[in-house]
Design a protein around this motif. Sequence first.
Motif, PDB file in Angstrom:
ATOM      1  N   LEU A 209       0.820  -1.211   0.000  1.00  0.00           N
ATOM      2  CA  LEU A 209       0.000   0.000   0.000  1.00  0.00           C
ATOM      3  C   LEU A 209       0.857   1.265   0.000  1.00  0.00           C
ATOM      4  N   THR A 210       2.088   1.139  -0.478  1.00  0.00           N
ATOM      5  CA  THR A 210       3.004   2.279  -0.454  1.00  0.00           C
ATOM      6  C   THR A 210       2.455   3.465  -1.234  1.00  0.00           C
ATOM      7  N   ASP A 241       2.084  -5.652   9.863  1.00  0.00           N
ATOM      8  CA  ASP A 241       2.968  -5.962   8.742  1.00  0.00           C
ATOM      9  C   ASP A 241       3.703  -7.272   9.003  1.00  0.00           C
ATOM     10  N   LEU A 271      -3.942   6.219   5.931  1.00  0.00           N
ATOM     11  CA  LEU A 271      -2.920   5.323   6.483  1.00  0.00           C
ATOM     12  C   LEU A 271      -2.058   6.037   7.519  1.00  0.00           C
ATOM     13  N   ARG A 291       4.239  -0.134   5.074  1.00  0.00           N
ATOM     14  CA  ARG A 291       3.104  -0.184   4.153  1.00  0.00           C
ATOM     15  C   ARG A 291       3.334  -1.134   2.978  1.00  0.00           C
ATOM     16  N   SER A 292       4.543  -1.498   2.717  1.00  0.00           N
ATOM     17  CA  SER A 292       4.832  -2.368   1.573  1.00  0.00           C
ATOM     18  C   SER A 292       4.640  -3.848   1.895  1.00  0.00           C
ATOM     19  N   ILE A 294       1.941  -5.423   4.172  1.00  0.00           N
ATOM     20  CA  ILE A 294       0.776  -5.591   5.042  1.00  0.00           C
ATOM     21  C   ILE A 294       0.356  -7.056   5.029  1.00  0.00           C
TER      22      ILE A 294
END
Length: 696
Positions: A209-210, A241, A271, A291-292, A294
């Motif tokens: 979700l980056t 994560d 976020l 975020r990369s 999750i």
Amino acid sequence: MLLGGLRDMRAVRTVALAVLLTFVELRGQTLLDAVSADESLSIFLSALRKAGLASFLNVSGFLTVFAPTDDAFDSPEEFLERPDLRDLLKLHLAVGRQEEGHPVQSMEGARLEVVTHEHHSFVNGIQVIRAEQVLRNGVVHHLGSFLQVPERLRLSGAEKGWPGWIAERGGKATGRLSFSGEAMVFSGHDLEEGGASSVRASFRPLLNLTACAGLLLDLQSEPMANSTRAAPLGLQLILKDANSSSAYESAFAVPFSQGGPPHSCSVFIPLRDFSISRADAKACEGCVLDRSRIATLEINVILQSGPFHVRLAGLRAVRRALDAPLPTAPSVQMTTAGLLKLIDGTIQTAAPICKEGYDKVCLAMYSATARQVMVARGPAQTLQQLRGLTCAGLRRGSAWSLRRALDAAHADLAGEERILDVRYPPEAQGSWLLPRGQRPPSGLCQGLVDRTSVDINLELGASDRSSLSSFSGPFVAMSIEGRNVQHRQVHSPAECAQLCLETDGCASFDYGADGFVVGECWLKWANRTSAGSAFRTHRLFDYYERQQASAATSLPAGPAKNVVGPTSSPELSIPTSGQDPPKEQAGSGGARTFVFGAALGGVLLLGILLGALFIFVLHIRKGGRARGRERTGRERTPRAPPGNPGVSGAPDPISPVDPAQLPPTVSLGSAAVPPSIDIGSTSVVVVGHPVRDPTT
């Protein structure tokens, strides 16, 4: 010569009258009339008809339409066959007016960013090539290209389903997971004294979700028939994560609903709002969500007694915050008792959660109730004052600020003294809260809640037609001066018509259809016959008259005795800061409208007089030169005085608009609303409610 000047003055007046009549004629057109008559919008109109959206342009209320011209389409046939045609077209329609400095909430859900650069306007980067064609029920802006539906990453729901979701519970709480159509239903029974219910999804492969700004949850607030307390349901939203077992939490709330069909609503959670949970804060100080990578997502119900029922229609990730709608809330018909019950239930439910340190859940619950008050329907004057309080609390954005705003709203409803600000933490203290009875300033509530589903009936139901079918009209740009029975702020002419039908002695009504008076409803005890010369032109209002013959013959000499006046409410009487509006000023912002009307009349009159003077001077100079040539070589003869003895004076100029007839300004209103639900019908009014301690 003087006769020629007078004839030209009459010509100037004729042209000015023609301009005014053209304005009135344009005001009489609907959006559908204008788009149908515009040859440059033929493809846009064909697309609206194919998608079943053309009838939207005939709705009551006010729409902003961003219409791409025919030059914007390279292949009209391919455009008309797009599978997302309906959503794409709804992106070009917005309820209400564009407010400067605020994004426009489209019917599709995404918000449109309007900017001006070097005297040119752009909507999401698309240039506006022709702006502000104002019509009876909206405004049209011509675009040089069509807007694009924003990309949203589907995580769960709809065509993707709900793979990997399971239910968990702890302590004495219960929870179960089921599926209904494309929605996931999470239900059970939670306890205040302990335990939690949750549903969890594991993502394989891991989510990246980056490039996303946040999560968009599509919910439905289903009726809670066995609910013991009128309050929204607060929920934790937790992300984890793959790097550790640490939990990062945020929160949202499902608005309260009692009786009737489910209400759709959406919640956007940035976020950046996810922070390390209390339990992991000490062990993982300074940790940040990756975020990369999750791995899991959880939804928890904690510390709330009674049954719960969460219907989640979808979960998506959006790249920009503007790609998500503003927070939504169900528009519910509320009595004063219902408002008291909702506010009291929210405070009693959320306060213990705040005490346990779940500040984000508490804030989400307070915010949900504040927004529900903002879009509620009911006693107009009461709701207007409550909205000022809740909007001020939402602007400050902290749980304690919203708690103070809701405490003040409860005190005003119950006729009690407000709690002193020194009883609250420093973050909630100060003079930011509106005094009792003060009207909220313009713009205070702008951009805090999505009113699209509130301000317009997208399905154009029979209710919009049935109430207006009892009236003749609209008589565009017409109004009856004075003769007021009642004044309310409404969402559409249909709602104003329904009020008139339900009010004894109401024979007609004026509806604010343009400018700053959109949504004003003025019920009248007179009709065109009994009003006589008081029935006159008014460029901001449309006039509607009841068709029953008895309405004109059985009218009282004045307002009916059992009719509520414009500054009182059958539900509640709260002191106000002003008196009744003047007889000829239908509203609350008279100064601005007075100045505008005076300026319009003055400019018009000045233009006519200057034009007539200019023509008169030209005739004098022209006549002098002609006579000079005629006298050449002849004996000079005495000249008669100028003028025509048969003309006593110049014709009267066009009468300027009487500023006293113009109503003051109000906030924007709009069209029909969904069927009402009365959550106060089974509630108990809190009488003599003790001054509550804000710390409990």
